[in-house]
Design an enzyme around this catalytic site. Structure first.
Site, PDB file in Angstrom:
ATOM      1  N   GLY A  46       0.723  -1.318   0.144  1.00  0.00           N
ATOM      2  CA  GLY A  46       0.058   0.149   0.003  1.00  0.00           C
ATOM      3  C   GLY A  46       0.751   1.298   0.027  1.00  0.00           C
ATOM      4  O   GLY A  46       0.388   2.267  -0.499  1.00  0.00           O
ATOM      5  N   ASP A 101       0.572   3.358   4.523  1.00  0.00           N
ATOM      6  CA  ASP A 101      -0.728   4.083   3.694  1.00  0.00           C
ATOM      7  C   ASP A 101      -1.502   4.703   4.649  1.00  0.00           C
ATOM      8  O   ASP A 101      -1.984   5.807   4.619  1.00  0.00           O
ATOM      9  CB  ASP A 101      -1.114   3.178   2.654  1.00  0.00           C
ATOM     10  CG  ASP A 101      -1.397   1.802   3.021  1.00  0.00           C
ATOM     11  OD1 ASP A 101      -1.354   1.437   4.229  1.00  0.00           O
ATOM     12  OD2 ASP A 101      -2.092   1.028   2.238  1.00  0.00           O
ATOM     13  N   ASP A 104      -5.765   2.189  10.298  1.00  0.00           N
ATOM     14  CA  ASP A 104      -7.201   1.977  10.554  1.00  0.00           C
ATOM     15  C   ASP A 104      -7.572   1.778  12.098  1.00  0.00           C
ATOM     16  O   ASP A 104      -7.683   2.572  12.771  1.00  0.00           O
ATOM     17  CB  ASP A 104      -7.591   1.015   9.539  1.00  0.00           C
ATOM     18  CG  ASP A 104      -9.092   0.745   9.378  1.00  0.00           C
ATOM     19  OD1 ASP A 104      -9.714   1.779   9.720  1.00  0.00           O
ATOM     20  OD2 ASP A 104      -9.639  -0.473   8.980  1.00  0.00           O
ATOM     21  N   LYS A 132      -7.678   7.006  10.254  1.00  0.00           N
ATOM     22  CA  LYS A 132      -8.967   7.130  10.603  1.00  0.00           C
ATOM     23  C   LYS A 132      -8.962   7.009  12.136  1.00  0.00           C
ATOM     24  O   LYS A 132      -9.063   5.882  12.738  1.00  0.00           O
ATOM     25  CB  LYS A 132      -9.649   5.742  10.030  1.00  0.00           C
ATOM     26  CG  LYS A 132      -9.877   5.851   8.453  1.00  0.00           C
ATOM     27  CD  LYS A 132     -10.394   4.267   8.088  1.00  0.00           C
ATOM     28  CE  LYS A 132     -10.284   4.322   6.598  1.00  0.00           C
ATOM     29  NZ  LYS A 132     -10.936   2.843   6.359  1.00  0.00           N
ATOM     30  N   VAL A 154     -11.378   3.698   1.459  1.00  0.00           N
ATOM     31  CA  VAL A 154     -11.001   4.427   0.492  1.00  0.00           C
ATOM     32  C   VAL A 154     -10.083   3.708  -0.436  1.00  0.00           C
ATOM     33  O   VAL A 154      -9.284   2.537   0.012  1.00  0.00           O
ATOM     34  CB  VAL A 154     -10.171   5.811   0.980  1.00  0.00           C
ATOM     35  CG1 VAL A 154     -11.046   6.577   1.635  1.00  0.00           C
ATOM     36  CG2 VAL A 154      -8.960   5.280   1.951  1.00  0.00           C
TER      37      VAL A 154
END
Ligand code: IMP
Length: 176
Positions: A46, A101, A104, A132, A154
Site C-alpha cells: 500500500g 499508507d 485504521d 482513521k 478509500v
C-alpha cells in the site's frame, strides 16, 4: 466517479492536495532528522506510491528498506500475528521511520512498532498518509499524519480494493 471491480468510488482527496501535504511532511521529517541517518521501512504494497513521493522531499542521508507483513496464526490464545518479511537491514541501534499508507484499527502498526523495538531499534516513529481516528482500537503514537479521515473505505494512491485501484493518482471514497 471511478469504478473499481464492482464498486463505485467518488473523488475524496485530489492529487494536488496530496502533493502539497506530502511536500510539507517531507520538510518536517528533514528538519526533525537533520544530521541523523534514519532507516525508512516502507510497508508494501500500500505505501509504495506515498513512499516514493515522500522520500523525494526528504533531504537527509537515509536508508530505505521495503517489507511485507504476512499474517499467520501463532497459537489459539495469541491469535493472528504479523511476520515481517524482507527486512534485510539490521535495525539494532537505528532510528527507524515506518512509512504506511493508512492506519485504521492501528493493530498492524502497533505490532510492527513493537517488533522493530524488540529487534533493538533506537527509536521507531510512524509516518502515515491517512489515519482513521474513529477506527482506532489501540493507543498508538503516530508522529506524522498526512490526513485524518472519517471511517470510510478509500482506494487509490497505493490503496487497494481487492487488489485493484492502487494506480489511481488520487484518493477515492466508496460511494453510498
Ligand atoms: P489496521 O491494522 O486496521 O490499522 O490496518 C491497516 C491496513 O488495512 C492498511 O495497511 C491497509 O492495507 C488496510 N486498510 C485499512 N483501511 C483501508 C481502506 O480504507 N482502504 C484500503 N485499505 C485499507
Amino acid at each position: 466517479m471511478v469504478t473499481v471491480k464492482d464498486k463505485v468510488f467518488a473523488p475524496f482527496i485530489e492529487k494536488t492536495t496530496l502533493e502539497q501535504r506530502i511536500v510539507e511532511m517531507g520538510g518536517e521529517i528533514s528538519r526533525d532528522y537533520k544530521g541523523r541517518n534514519p532507516l525508512f521501512v516502507v510497508v508494501l504494497n500500500g505505501a509504495f506510491m506515498f513512499a516514493s513521493d515522500l522520500l523525494k522531499g526528504v533531504d537527509v542521508l537515509c536508508e530505505i528498506s521495503f517489507i511485507r507483513l504476512a499474517s499467520y496464526e501463532q497459537t489459539q490464545s495469541t491469535g493472528k500475528v504479523k511476520q515481517i518479511l524482507g527486512l534485510a537491514e539490521t535495525v539494532q541501534g537505528r532510528e527507524v521511520i515506518v512509512i504506511e499508507d493508512i492506519v485504521d484499527t492501528g493493530l498492524t502498526m502497533s505490532e510492527l512498532v513493537s517488533q522493530l523495538k524488540a529487534k533493538g531499534a533506537a527509536s521507531v516513529e510512524v509516518v502515515t498518509l491517512l489515519h482513521k481516528p474513529e477506527a482506532l482500537k489501540t493507543a498508538i503514537d503516530l508522529k506524522y499524519v498526512g490526513f485524518e479521515i472519517e471511517n470510510r473505505f478509500v482506494v487509490g494512491y497505493g490503496l487497494d480494493y481487492d487488489g485493484l485501484g492502487r494506480n489511481l493518482d488520487a484518493i477515492y471514497v466508496l460511494a453510498d
